[in-house]
Design a protein around this motif. Structure first.
Motif, mmCIF file in Angstrom:
data_model
loop_
_atom_site.group_PDB
_atom_site.id
_atom_site.type_symbol
_atom_site.label_atom_id
_atom_site.label_comp_id
_atom_site.label_asym_id
_atom_site.label_seq_id
_atom_site.Cartn_x
_atom_site.Cartn_y
_atom_site.Cartn_z
ATOM 1 N N SER A 396 -13.370 -13.739 -59.655
ATOM 2 C CA SER A 396 -13.550 -12.440 -60.298
ATOM 3 C C SER A 396 -13.524 -12.589 -61.811
ATOM 4 C CB SER A 396 -12.455 -11.467 -59.854
ATOM 5 O OG SER A 396 -12.588 -11.172 -58.478
ATOM 6 N N ILE A 397 -14.481 -11.932 -62.451
ATOM 7 C CA ILE A 397 -14.554 -11.887 -63.916
ATOM 8 C C ILE A 397 -14.114 -10.494 -64.312
ATOM 9 C CG2 ILE A 397 -16.091 -12.012 -65.909
ATOM 10 C CD1 ILE A 397 -16.938 -13.752 -62.616
ATOM 11 N N VAL A 398 -12.999 -10.421 -65.036
ATOM 12 C CA VAL A 398 -12.346 -9.132 -65.279
ATOM 13 C C VAL A 398 -12.258 -8.831 -66.773
ATOM 14 C CG1 VAL A 398 -10.186 -7.839 -65.012
ATOM 15 C CG2 VAL A 398 -11.005 -9.307 -63.154
ATOM 16 N N GLY A 399 -12.493 -7.589 -67.103
ATOM 17 C CA GLY A 399 -12.359 -7.121 -68.482
ATOM 18 C C GLY A 399 -12.920 -5.724 -68.592
ATOM 19 N N ASN A 400 -12.495 -4.995 -69.584
ATOM 20 C CA ASN A 400 -12.934 -3.610 -69.736
ATOM 21 C C ASN A 400 -14.441 -3.533 -69.934
ATOM 22 O OD1 ASN A 400 -12.252 -0.780 -69.979
ATOM 23 N ND2 ASN A 400 -12.795 -0.952 -72.140
ATOM 24 N N GLU A 401 -15.111 -2.773 -69.056
ATOM 25 C CA GLU A 401 -16.549 -2.515 -69.127
ATOM 26 C C GLU A 401 -17.423 -3.761 -68.930
ATOM 27 O OE1 GLU A 401 -17.869 0.513 -69.353
ATOM 28 O OE2 GLU A 401 -15.966 1.551 -69.583
ATOM 29 N N VAL A 402 -16.899 -4.823 -68.315
ATOM 30 C CA VAL A 402 -17.714 -6.037 -68.162
ATOM 31 C C VAL A 402 -18.959 -5.778 -67.315
ATOM 32 C CG1 VAL A 402 -15.839 -7.680 -68.514
ATOM 33 C CG2 VAL A 402 -16.312 -6.843 -66.206
ATOM 34 N N ALA A 403 -18.838 -4.935 -66.315
ATOM 35 C CA ALA A 403 -19.968 -4.694 -65.417
ATOM 36 C C ALA A 403 -21.042 -3.836 -66.061
ATOM 37 C CB ALA A 403 -19.482 -4.042 -64.123
ATOM 38 N N ALA A 404 -20.720 -3.257 -67.210
ATOM 39 C CA ALA A 404 -21.683 -2.394 -67.905
ATOM 40 C C ALA A 404 -22.179 -3.024 -69.198
ATOM 41 C CB ALA A 404 -21.042 -1.038 -68.197
ATOM 42 N N THR A 405 -21.916 -4.310 -69.379
ATOM 43 C CA THR A 405 -22.304 -4.993 -70.613
ATOM 44 C C THR A 405 -23.348 -6.058 -70.295
ATOM 45 O OG1 THR A 405 -20.039 -4.673 -71.416
ATOM 46 C CG2 THR A 405 -21.433 -6.222 -72.641
#
Length: 457
Positions: A396-405
């Motif tokens: 898993s690649i985790v961070g704020n708004e990663v899926a929208a960047t």
């Protein structure tokens, strides 16, 4: 799983104002470590509840003893008990030096190992298993209190079995915990240091039970929620949550700040420093959680709060032991209610699903608990052809708004272009992109992502 109704309790601050400090097995696993913990908990005059795990290695030993007993291997169990007892007697001799302290420590060890020897004569059952597993935390806290007394540090032992409880669905009973804990603390006015056990609790039948492996983190967070603590500190042997697994990649760094959502994703998908369930109680009551290093107390560690510290990739986590299940059925997949019926089977056997993807003729899901796998497969058979892939890993690649960047997504797929992918989970959370791979590619995947996303080799 039943909704956590206990958290509908009012969020108003209590009169009890204190911190919760949890120390893991490695933090108390040697006499000198336990002595260092005493310094950390007396570094200020704040009121605090100190939650201890069992000494490192103890729970594994108790699991082995319980396993031997369940298989009727009583001689083997006796040898394992004697080995563990010798370890504790050596530990106590190094922990306390005065005659009175050593006498108290000896009496405690005698009592607990008398119990373990008595059970050699008793028929094994699951309730007895839970009693066996509880001995580690009971020993560590009582011996720590003996050391504190010898060191002249006033402290009160609050037995977790007197206030920590779960209901018939194995969910914590927050309102009851809150009332019982407040009553216990009120009986010791003027004290600032309270010691209690992590992991252990009582179940709906009043029997000794536990919060599962790693549950001391969970205990600390539940206690923090129950008393509306100022903060919860989780002390381990690493300086905070790292951006990647330091056991696999050469260069990692601690993350200074995470949001509750980011930390929850990382904990659930494999970050070993934090128990997955430990986030939601603190998040519900907006109690900051700090991840600190007992061996380097001056290090900043990681603080987990409500708000994220900017956008972008914060960390990568990997969860092993995953089983992928594919149900293929051209006849039924698009039928109304098909997915609901599939999910009901997993709900029936209380088996969470980690990832899910669908196509025109198949649905693939992953689980990490195969306790009821045979029963689940039997009930899935009427829906179509069922295929299994064992030994999978979720990265898993985790961070704020990663899926929208978009730039992050481009870097991610460029980095893993040579990694065979089994599944991709994208869009379920704005803070997480997950991929499923064969476990044999785990190390390579973490390494190429460390280079591609963080520029570290």
């Amino acid at each position: 799983m039943k909704p956590r109704a206990g958290f509908q309790v009012a969020k108003a601050k209590q009169n009890i104002q204190m911190k919760v400090l949890k120390f893991g097995g490695t933090s108390v696993g040697k006499p000198e470590r336990m002595q260092s913990v005493s310094q950390l908990i007396t570094a200020d005059n704040d009121q605090k509840i100190v939650v201890l795990s069992a000494l490192s290695g103890t729970t594994n030993s108790l699991v082995e003893i319980s396993q031997s007993l369940s298989e009727g291997k009583k001689e083997q169990a006796k040898q394992q008990i004697d080995k563990l007892e010798n370890h504790y007697r050596t530990f106590c001799n190094d922990l306390v030096k005065q005659e009175a302290g050593r006498a108290n420590a000896k009496a405690i060890v005698d009592e607990h190992f008398e119990f373990l020897n008595i059970i050699l004569k008793i028929s094994f059952n699951e309730a007895l298993n839970k009693d066996i597993l509880a001995q580690g935390e009971l020993l560590s806290t009582r011996l720590f209190c003996v050391y504190l007394e010898e060191a002249g540090i006033p402290a009160v032992l609050l037995p977790a079995l007197d206030f920590m409880s779960i209901d018939e669905y194995e969910e914590p009973e927050i309102p009851k915990i809150k009332i019982k804990l407040a009553n216990l603390i009120s009986q010791h006015k003027g004290h600032t240091v309270f010691i209690t056990q992590g992991y252990i609790c009582r179940n709906a039948r009043g029997e000794v039970d536990n919060l599962k492996r790693g549950g001391s983190d969970y205990s600390a967070s539940l206690i923090g929620a129950a008393i509306q603590a100022d903060e919860v500190q989780i002390w381990t042997d690493i300086d905070g949550m790292h951006n990647n697994d330091p056991r696999v990649v050469n260069k990692t760094f601690p993350i200074e700040q995470l949001s509750f959502d980011e930390a929850a994703e990382l904990a659930y998908f494999g970050a070993k420093i934090l128990h997955p369930a430990s986030i939601w109680p603190a998040q519900h009551f907006n109690i900051p959680v700090k991840l600190l290093n007992t061996m380097q107390p001056e290090a900043k560690g990681t603080i987990i709060t409500e708000m994220p510290n900017g956008n972008g990739v914060k960390a990568i986590a990997a969860k092993d032991g995953i089983i992928a299940i594919k149900i293929k059925s051209s006849r039924m997949l698009l039928a109304y209610g098909f997915l609901r019926k599939i999910f009901e089977i997993f709900e029936k056997y209380r088996t969470p699903i980690d990832m899910i993807t669908t196509s025109e003729v198949a649905v693939s899901i992953t689980i990490d608990n195969q306790q009821y796998l045979d029963q689940i497969l039997k009930e899935l058979q009427p829906f179509g052809t069922v295929e299994l892939d064992y030994h999978q890993t979720i990265v898993s690649i985790v961070g704020n708004e990663v899926a929208a960047t978009p730039s992050i997504i481009t870097k991610l797929f460029d980095a893993i272009e040579e990694i065979p992918l089994r599944m991709i989970s994208y869009g379920g959370s704005r803070h997480n992109i997950s991929i499923l791979i064969n476990g044999q590619f785990k190390e390579k995947t973490l390494q190429v992502l460390n280079k591609g996303l963080f520029g570290l080799e």
